[in-house]
Design a protein around this motif. Structure first.
Motif, PDB file in Angstrom:
ATOM      1  N   TRP A  98      32.305 -12.452 -22.665  1.00 49.28           N
ATOM      2  CA  TRP A  98      32.426 -13.829 -22.317  1.00 49.28           C
ATOM      3  C   TRP A  98      32.735 -15.012 -23.191  1.00 49.28           C
ATOM      4  O   TRP A  98      32.608 -14.914 -24.349  1.00 49.28           O
ATOM      5  CB  TRP A  98      30.644 -13.944 -21.548  1.00 49.28           C
ATOM      6  CG  TRP A  98      30.430 -15.399 -21.214  1.00 49.28           C
ATOM      7  CD1 TRP A  98      29.275 -15.868 -22.379  1.00 49.28           C
ATOM      8  CD2 TRP A  98      30.130 -15.774 -20.557  1.00 49.28           C
ATOM      9  NE1 TRP A  98      29.141 -16.976 -21.445  1.00 49.28           N
ATOM     10  CE2 TRP A  98      29.797 -17.467 -20.262  1.00 49.28           C
ATOM     11  CE3 TRP A  98      30.975 -15.613 -18.763  1.00 49.28           C
ATOM     12  CZ2 TRP A  98      30.154 -18.191 -19.288  1.00 49.28           C
ATOM     13  CZ3 TRP A  98      31.315 -16.235 -18.008  1.00 49.28           C
ATOM     14  CH2 TRP A  98      30.612 -17.594 -17.921  1.00 49.28           C
ATOM     15  N   ASP A  99      33.337 -15.727 -22.171  1.00 49.47           N
ATOM     16  CA  ASP A  99      33.830 -17.461 -23.514  1.00 49.47           C
ATOM     17  C   ASP A  99      32.610 -17.984 -23.158  1.00 49.47           C
ATOM     18  O   ASP A  99      32.988 -19.113 -22.032  1.00 49.47           O
ATOM     19  CB  ASP A  99      35.118 -17.397 -23.072  1.00 49.47           C
ATOM     20  CG  ASP A  99      35.834 -18.599 -24.047  1.00 49.47           C
ATOM     21  OD1 ASP A  99      35.215 -19.609 -24.420  1.00 49.47           O
ATOM     22  OD2 ASP A  99      36.985 -18.878 -24.427  1.00 49.47           O
ATOM     23  N   ASN A 100      31.513 -18.173 -24.191  1.00 49.65           N
ATOM     24  CA  ASN A 100      30.834 -19.376 -23.877  1.00 49.65           C
ATOM     25  C   ASN A 100      31.099 -20.715 -23.886  1.00 49.65           C
ATOM     26  O   ASN A 100      30.528 -21.441 -22.713  1.00 49.65           O
ATOM     27  CB  ASN A 100      29.888 -19.482 -24.809  1.00 49.65           C
ATOM     28  CG  ASN A 100      28.277 -20.044 -24.508  1.00 49.65           C
ATOM     29  OD1 ASN A 100      28.028 -19.225 -23.535  1.00 49.65           O
ATOM     30  ND2 ASN A 100      27.560 -20.225 -25.404  1.00 49.65           N
ATOM     31  N   GLY A 101      32.403 -21.334 -24.194  1.00 48.00           N
ATOM     32  CA  GLY A 101      33.215 -23.087 -24.607  1.00 48.00           C
ATOM     33  C   GLY A 101      33.565 -23.013 -22.947  1.00 48.00           C
ATOM     34  O   GLY A 101      33.577 -23.975 -22.644  1.00 48.00           O
ATOM     35  N   ALA A 102      34.720 -21.822 -22.634  1.00 47.71           N
ATOM     36  CA  ALA A 102      35.104 -21.950 -21.633  1.00 47.71           C
ATOM     37  C   ALA A 102      34.823 -21.551 -20.359  1.00 47.71           C
ATOM     38  O   ALA A 102      34.679 -21.669 -19.137  1.00 47.71           O
ATOM     39  CB  ALA A 102      36.803 -21.189 -21.698  1.00 47.71           C
ATOM     40  N   GLN A 103      32.955 -20.896 -20.663  1.00 45.65           N
ATOM     41  CA  GLN A 103      32.572 -21.087 -19.883  1.00 45.65           C
ATOM     42  C   GLN A 103      33.006 -19.953 -18.572  1.00 45.65           C
ATOM     43  O   GLN A 103      32.982 -20.081 -17.319  1.00 45.65           O
ATOM     44  CB  GLN A 103      31.747 -21.819 -19.108  1.00 45.65           C
ATOM     45  CG  GLN A 103      30.963 -22.691 -19.405  1.00 45.65           C
ATOM     46  CD  GLN A 103      29.751 -21.711 -20.016  1.00 45.65           C
ATOM     47  OE1 GLN A 103      28.959 -21.819 -18.758  1.00 45.65           O
ATOM     48  NE2 GLN A 103      29.265 -21.370 -20.299  1.00 45.65           N
ATOM     49  N   LYS A 104      33.794 -18.331 -18.664  1.00 49.48           N
ATOM     50  CA  LYS A 104      34.212 -17.470 -18.328  1.00 49.48           C
ATOM     51  C   LYS A 104      34.328 -16.281 -19.061  1.00 49.48           C
ATOM     52  O   LYS A 104      34.598 -16.361 -19.810  1.00 49.48           O
ATOM     53  CB  LYS A 104      36.143 -18.552 -17.688  1.00 49.48           C
ATOM     54  CG  LYS A 104      36.850 -18.497 -18.906  1.00 49.48           C
ATOM     55  CD  LYS A 104      38.153 -19.191 -17.856  1.00 49.48           C
ATOM     56  CE  LYS A 104      38.930 -17.889 -17.690  1.00 49.48           C
ATOM     57  NZ  LYS A 104      40.865 -18.468 -17.297  1.00 49.48           N
ATOM     58  N   TRP A 105      35.211 -15.514 -18.107  1.00 47.86           N
ATOM     59  CA  TRP A 105      35.248 -14.394 -18.913  1.00 47.86           C
ATOM     60  C   TRP A 105      37.110 -13.805 -19.967  1.00 47.86           C
ATOM     61  O   TRP A 105      37.661 -14.690 -18.528  1.00 47.86           O
ATOM     62  CB  TRP A 105      34.994 -13.279 -17.848  1.00 47.86           C
ATOM     63  CG  TRP A 105      33.458 -13.181 -17.026  1.00 47.86           C
ATOM     64  CD1 TRP A 105      32.482 -13.859 -16.793  1.00 47.86           C
ATOM     65  CD2 TRP A 105      32.583 -12.211 -18.192  1.00 47.86           C
ATOM     66  NE1 TRP A 105      31.421 -13.410 -16.690  1.00 47.86           N
ATOM     67  CE2 TRP A 105      30.966 -12.742 -17.673  1.00 47.86           C
ATOM     68  CE3 TRP A 105      32.315 -11.098 -19.930  1.00 47.86           C
ATOM     69  CZ2 TRP A 105      30.037 -11.372 -18.370  1.00 47.86           C
ATOM     70  CZ3 TRP A 105      31.542 -10.532 -20.032  1.00 47.86           C
ATOM     71  CH2 TRP A 105      30.323 -11.118 -19.631  1.00 47.86           C
TER      72      TRP A 105
END
Length: 751
Positions: A98-105
């Motif tokens: 999970w990429d919290n900055g990009a809000q995507k997996w």
């Protein structure tokens, strides 16, 4: 050119590692190594491994997956010591971060090769409790890659993995029964070099050097189980340690009515049955373990391993020091998992597995419960929580089901994630009066593509296993699911001269799911009349003549191919194709009289609209699909395996060899760069024996070939659909099927 790209690979790898270290920070400098030693030293070592001259990175292309969002069984979710950071595993589609900055997996599995496609089945995942950059996967699929089993080791948040083959010690099966149990691999929280892993067969293994080498744990008493799920859970109790390592370890075994939970108090040297297990607990199989801060072990139980065969179960709390057990009577169904608030042991959330109760969107799936008093009382959340699609509207009528994994954000106890057979759902306010669950699957593309159609000035249309298929106006946004939902769809066809006419097929032994549309897929009509009275045919391949006046169907369970001109009211048996099931069929794009087919290396051609076929050529290969040239009558491209790429321009009367290819397994055509240029040819193959198998393109009818994908973007090969297809609207874009990574795309940066 090649050497420049190799140097670029080294620079890109070093840059990505530097960015990874900047974006994410390790959690702890405790244990036997410092944070700098764990992160920097291992990253430098990995960089050295991955920047040798054998690595090929193509900077001229971009890669990814056509956006659908979810669409497959996410079998496990792991929270980490870093707030906001999660990892997830899937049964056939690799692992994600999970990429919290990009809000995507972010997929961690693009570089899996065709030979290693079985490693897309992830049977367990572990993250170093001291350093979330260190992630370990146990990967393997029994029916792919000769059942190869590997420990995948990464020290840069999954940006790169080193494969450690342990096939000679244990075997796992990421798509096997019990795949939602776990986790069967774990890292010692007091010593990052120590990792334990349980096999489905072969028993238990451990590493004392960070996963580089592995040895069998001969003292563990179980090597395999009758259900072939083996040692399915390993958990360390970090509060018990000596000499720089954890002394207490728990292990679960996927058996019932016998000893199935063991523990060690001497760092794995000896093992004993967990004390306090009563007769009721022992009749169930452990599904997952969870530890609270006091050292209590919570065990989620089911009467079978799951994900679809377990109906009963319960929850127990054990204390190994006191030798006590307590049943936590929440439900008598299978308990999928619980999650304990790391800041307060009294706060827990429980999810069932394989329970079918109505959810807020009208679908039927699992139930959620929560407690704030340490399990004395539990609140049923039925009727209290909501669900939303989070912009992926195809999921509007899908359930949160097959739940077997809960994870809580280490930095926010209000946020939990739960797995499902459709992807991942999240909730950011689990302790509120009305928790709000939403689909958190952006970036996870786990569908299995079976077919795809690209026409000029028309959306991209696909056929998908389990989830029908999608229409994409924009491949970077979640597509629209077919309105007639038949589940697994093995073939779809759109008439070349009338794009309003569609046909698709799926079904199973009890259902003939063949349907058509005359308004571009907006509305569908089922064809219920069987080609053979009293028989149920299903799946296989379908085709339409150029004008859509005739449908030809080769079912997967028939030795014959059939044709209809009245949408199945009457059928006729096709002549010339006998003894072949699921024959690939495609209509000539210009002349409605011609239809082409291939099966068992034979090229078939019909000149009477599909009523009869003649054998035209035997390639002696196992190719599965043909490619026809849009707007050009009679031109067909034939992947010939070891014969290379073949072509006919006269309906198969004469076959010629396209230059420059030594091997060709799949072929497709795409939009040329300039009007009047030849269509771009895309293949999965090799131009020369010395070349790596991959996607190549030619813009000059095969005179020259350029590699499209690179060593970091292999996607496990062409998978079930076995296609490579060019986009007819965007020059320099092509699509490839996969075994579980969705529809992969390659996009040329300079158009």
């Amino acid at each position: 050119m090649q050497s420049r790209l190799k140097r670029t690979a080294s620079l890109l790898t070093a840059f990505m590692m530097a960015m990874s270290s900047m974006a994410l920070t390790a959690c702890s400098d405790s244990g036997n190594t410092t944070e700098e030693e764990t992160t920097t030293g291992q990253s430098e070592e990995l960089a050295a491994e991955n920047t040798d001259d054998s690595l090929y990175v193509n900077p001229d292309w971009s890669y990814g997956q056509v956006a659908i969002g979810g669409g497959g069984f996410v079998t496990g979710i792991i929270s980490t010591c870093e707030p906001g950071l999660f990892y997830a595993r899937t049964d056939v589609g690799g692992a994600y971060r999970w990429d919290n900055g990009a809000q995507k997996w972010i997929s961690l599995s693009y570089e899996i090769s065709e030979d290693d496609k079985g490693l897309l089945g992830i049977d367990g995942i572990a993250v170093d409790p001291q350093n979330a950059a260190n992630v370990y996967l146990i990967a393997g699929t029994s029916y792919f890659s000769n059942a190869k089993t590997c420990i995948m080791v990464s020290h840069d948040y999954g940006a790169h993995f080193k494969q450690i083959d342990v096939s000679d010690k244990i075997k796992v099966h990421g798509n096997g029964m019990g795949r939602g149990n776990g986790e069967r691999i774990a890292v010692d929280p007091n010593n990052s070099d120590i990792i334990y892993c349980g096999g489905r067969t072969g028993g238990m293994i451990r590493s004392t050097d960070g996963g580089e080498t592995w040895e069998s744990v001969a003292s563990f008493p179980v090597n395999s189980t009758k259900n072939e799920n083996g040692i399915n859970i390993i958990t360390f109790d970090g509060s018990k340690s000596a000499d720089g390592k954890t002394t207490r370890i728990y292990a679960g075994v996927s058996e019932s009515k016998t000893d199935n939970i063991y523990y060690s108090d001497d760092a794995g040297e000896t093992w004993s049955v967990l004390p306090g297990i009563d007769e009721k607990a022992q009749k169930f199989m452990p599904q997952r373990f969870d530890l609270d801060s006091k050292g209590n072990l919570y065990v989620s139980y089911g009467n079978h391993e799951g994900p679809w065969n377990s109906a009963q179960g319960t929850l127990y709390k054990f204390n190994a020091d006191a030798g006590t057990s307590e049943e936590i009577q929440v439900v008598n169904w299978t308990v999928g998992d619980i999650v304990i608030d790391p800041t307060n042991d009294d706060n827990m959330v429980l999810v069932t597995s394989e329970v079918w109760t109505e959810q807020p969107n009208g679908a039927f799936g699992d139930k959620f419960f929560r407690t704030t008093d340490g399990g004395e009382t539990w609140e049923n959340l039925d009727g209290k929580y909501t669900m939303s699609t989070n912009g992926m509207d195809w999921i509007y009528n899908a359930a949160i089901h097959w739940c077997s994994s809960l994870a809580m954000d280490s930095g926010d106890s209000n946020r939990i994630l739960v797995n499902s057979g459709n992807g991942i759902f999240a909730c950011d306010n689990i302790w509120d009066e009305s928790p709000e669950f939403y689909f958190e699957a952006k970036g996870i593309e786990e569908v299995v593509p079976e077919d795809i159609v690209s026409y000029k000035d028309y959306p991209l249309v696909s056929a998908i296993g389990d989830y029908d298929g999608f229409t994409h106006e924009d491949i970077f946004s979640s597509g629209e699911r077919h309105t007639r939902q038949i589940g697994s769809t093995t073939s779809i066809a759109i008439a070349a001269l009338d794009h309003n006419i569609w046909v698709k097929v799926g079904g199973d032994e009890s259902n003939q799911l063949l349907c058509y549309s005359t308004d571009g897929g907006k509305n569908w009509t089922d064809i219920t009349n069987s080609p053979e009275e009293g028989k149920v045919y299903y799946k296989g391949k379908v085709a339409l003549t150029a004008d859509g006046s005739a449908l030809i169907w080769s079912p997967s369970n028939s030795n014959f191919t059939y044709r209809t001109e009245d949408w199945g009211s009457t059928w006729e048996k096709v002549e010339g194709i006998i003894g072949s099931q699921g024959v690939y069929l495609i209509g000539d794009p210009v002349n409605k009289d011609y239809v082409y087919g291939c099966a068992n290396s034979i090229l078939y051609v019909s000149s009477d609209g599909g009523k009869s076929f003649k054998r035209k050529f035997d390639t002696m290969s196992t190719y599965k699909r043909l490619a026809v040239a849009p707007d050009i009558e009679g031109t067909v491209y034939i992947p010939g395996g070891g014969s290379g790429l073949l072509k006919t321009t006269d309906h198969g009367e004469n076959i010629t060899l396209v230059n420059g290819l030594k091997f060709c397994e799949a072929v497709g055509l795409g939009k040329p760069k300039n009007d009047g240029d030849p269509y771009v040819i895309y293949v999965w193959g090799t131009p020369k024996d010395s070349d790596v198998k991959g996607i190549y393109m030619s813009e000059d009818e095969g005179e020259t070939w350029v590699r499209v994908n690179d060593d970091l973007h292999q996607f496990g090969g062409t998978g079930n659909g076995e296609f490579v297809v060019g986009d007819m609207n965007v020059y320099g874009r092509c699509y490839m099927s996969t075994v579980g990574l969705g529809i992969a795309y390659c996009d040329k940066n300079e158009k």
